[in-house]
Design an enzyme around this catalytic site. Sequence first.
Site, PDB file in Angstrom:
ATOM      1  N   LYS A 196      12.520  -9.498  -4.199  1.00  0.00           N
ATOM      2  CA  LYS A 196      11.839  -8.207  -4.197  1.00  0.00           C
ATOM      3  C   LYS A 196      12.873  -7.124  -3.944  1.00  0.00           C
ATOM      4  O   LYS A 196      13.548  -7.130  -2.915  1.00  0.00           O
ATOM      5  CB  LYS A 196      10.766  -8.191  -3.112  1.00  0.00           C
ATOM      6  CG  LYS A 196      10.070  -6.841  -2.994  1.00  0.00           C
ATOM      7  CD  LYS A 196       8.917  -6.884  -2.017  1.00  0.00           C
ATOM      8  CE  LYS A 196       8.307  -5.507  -1.849  1.00  0.00           C
ATOM      9  NZ  LYS A 196       7.163  -5.522  -0.931  1.00  0.00           N
ATOM     10  N   ARG A 206       2.281   2.985  -2.657  1.00  0.00           N
ATOM     11  CA  ARG A 206       2.272   3.364  -1.237  1.00  0.00           C
ATOM     12  C   ARG A 206       1.138   4.322  -0.926  1.00  0.00           C
ATOM     13  O   ARG A 206       0.677   4.381   0.208  1.00  0.00           O
ATOM     14  CB  ARG A 206       3.646   3.899  -0.832  1.00  0.00           C
ATOM     15  CG  ARG A 206       4.658   2.748  -0.863  1.00  0.00           C
ATOM     16  CD  ARG A 206       6.058   3.124  -0.473  1.00  0.00           C
ATOM     17  NE  ARG A 206       6.936   1.961  -0.676  1.00  0.00           N
ATOM     18  CZ  ARG A 206       8.252   2.008  -0.657  1.00  0.00           C
ATOM     19  NH1 ARG A 206       8.871   3.155  -0.424  1.00  0.00           N
ATOM     20  NH2 ARG A 206       8.959   0.920  -0.843  1.00  0.00           N
ATOM     21  N   LYS A 249      10.156  -9.026  -8.476  1.00  0.00           N
ATOM     22  CA  LYS A 249       9.416  -7.767  -8.403  1.00  0.00           C
ATOM     23  C   LYS A 249      10.378  -6.613  -8.180  1.00  0.00           C
ATOM     24  O   LYS A 249      11.235  -6.723  -7.311  1.00  0.00           O
ATOM     25  CB  LYS A 249       8.452  -7.868  -7.231  1.00  0.00           C
ATOM     26  CG  LYS A 249       7.707  -6.602  -6.921  1.00  0.00           C
ATOM     27  CD  LYS A 249       6.912  -6.781  -5.685  1.00  0.00           C
ATOM     28  CE  LYS A 249       6.259  -5.467  -5.345  1.00  0.00           C
ATOM     29  NZ  LYS A 249       5.631  -5.485  -4.064  1.00  0.00           N
TER      30      LYS A 249
HETATM   31  C1  PBG Z   1       4.391  -3.974   0.694  1.00  0.00           C
HETATM   32  C2  PBG Z   1       4.273  -4.081  -0.771  1.00  0.00           C
HETATM   33  C3  PBG Z   1       4.713  -3.150  -1.707  1.00  0.00           C
HETATM   34  C4  PBG Z   1       4.274  -3.599  -2.960  1.00  0.00           C
HETATM   35  C5  PBG Z   1       3.624  -4.808  -2.764  1.00  0.00           C
HETATM   36  N1  PBG Z   1       3.633  -5.101  -1.395  1.00  0.00           N
HETATM   37  C6  PBG Z   1       5.389  -1.860  -1.521  1.00  0.00           C
HETATM   38  C7  PBG Z   1       6.638  -1.812  -0.785  1.00  0.00           C
HETATM   39  O1  PBG Z   1       7.317  -2.812  -0.534  1.00  0.00           O
HETATM   40  O2  PBG Z   1       6.988  -0.709  -0.419  1.00  0.00           O
HETATM   41  C8  PBG Z   1       4.491  -2.867  -4.240  1.00  0.00           C
HETATM   42  C9  PBG Z   1       3.466  -3.069  -5.313  1.00  0.00           C
HETATM   43  C10 PBG Z   1       3.442  -2.033  -6.364  1.00  0.00           C
HETATM   44  O3  PBG Z   1       4.218  -1.059  -6.366  1.00  0.00           O
HETATM   45  O4  PBG Z   1       2.595  -2.175  -7.257  1.00  0.00           O
HETATM   46  N2  PBG Z   1       4.975  -4.991   1.374  1.00  0.00           N
END
Ligand code: PBG
Length: 326
Positions: A196, A206, A249
């Site tokens: 990620k 967010r 991701k």
């Molecule tokens: C939080 C999380 C995020 C996403 C999934 N889980 C955001 C982040 O890490 O700031 C992003 C998903 C998306 O942007 O569609 N742990």
Amino acid sequence: MSFPSVRPRRTRQSDAWRRMVRETRLAPDQLIYPLFVVPGAGVRRPVTSMPGICQLSVDEAVNEARATLQAGVPAVLLFAAPAHKDEKASAALDPNGLAAEAIAAIKAACPQLLVWADVCLCGATDHGHCGHVLPGGVIDNDSSAQTLAEVALNYARAGADAVAPSDMMDGRVQSIRRALDRDGLTMTPIVSYAAKFASAFYGPFREAAESAPALGDRRSYQMDPANGREALREVQLDIEEGADLVMVKPAGPYLDVIRQVRDTVEVPVVAYQVSGEFSLIKAAAERGWIDERAAVMEALTGIRRAGADLIITYYAREVARWLGSR
Ligand code: PBG
């Protein structure tokens, strides 16, 4: 042999030919649809930066879950934004908390739908970080991994079909697997957000998940977008710790990473087409600058061609519908 005896266009000259020689296919069975749950009843609060996506109270999330199953999409990924946020992420640990309640309600209404529960602290902490924050702003990795294991256990006990840690703490897959097994939940899979990246494409999410960090950013735990080899290392470590599926991701800007992961591991590879990837297409489509359906199908086919077995996408239901009507 070469031109003029060789003509690749021969198998491109009609729709029937193109369908027959198509190398990559998209099917509803490969898709996962994210849901955002908030407190209350009868709530459908549109997320401004994600047209068509709403924050939903549990009752409305159940309706969306039914519609998802009906569309032929086999799984949802659940995010909760509880009202109470504190340093300890208490709401995520509460067996009667919002996420646990939503998991149980969806499973009761749609037993055949798989509920993947996103496991993180950011939606339930007052500071919005994915782990515990020590004085001075440093993230406490090991205590965070411990709490994340308790959160995962809470969601698995509530009936989640899989737990999906998205925090990027070191060792959290191991602590989650141990906690689940100790509790007899040996059959609950872990979908690890293994690679990620610290991405600008999470911006719209967010707003939906109310999880923007109050101070600083996530670059001390999420990966540097420049690092492909490190992504492979993260994925391998998570598999050693017990991940059943691994995720890359975002998806679109990381197709090379998806390909390398697919070529390196044996477990299913999931790609997450994140909120920013969704919103870019939506915004251009709303202005008439792009053919939405064609752009979505192309983006998702590209993610599959890169090697993703499964795709988490906010377009899951529309795509299932489009595939049904062809
Ligand atoms: C939080 C999380 C995020 C996403 C999934 N889980 C955001 C982040 O890490 O700031 C992003 C998903 C998306 O942007 O569609 N742990």
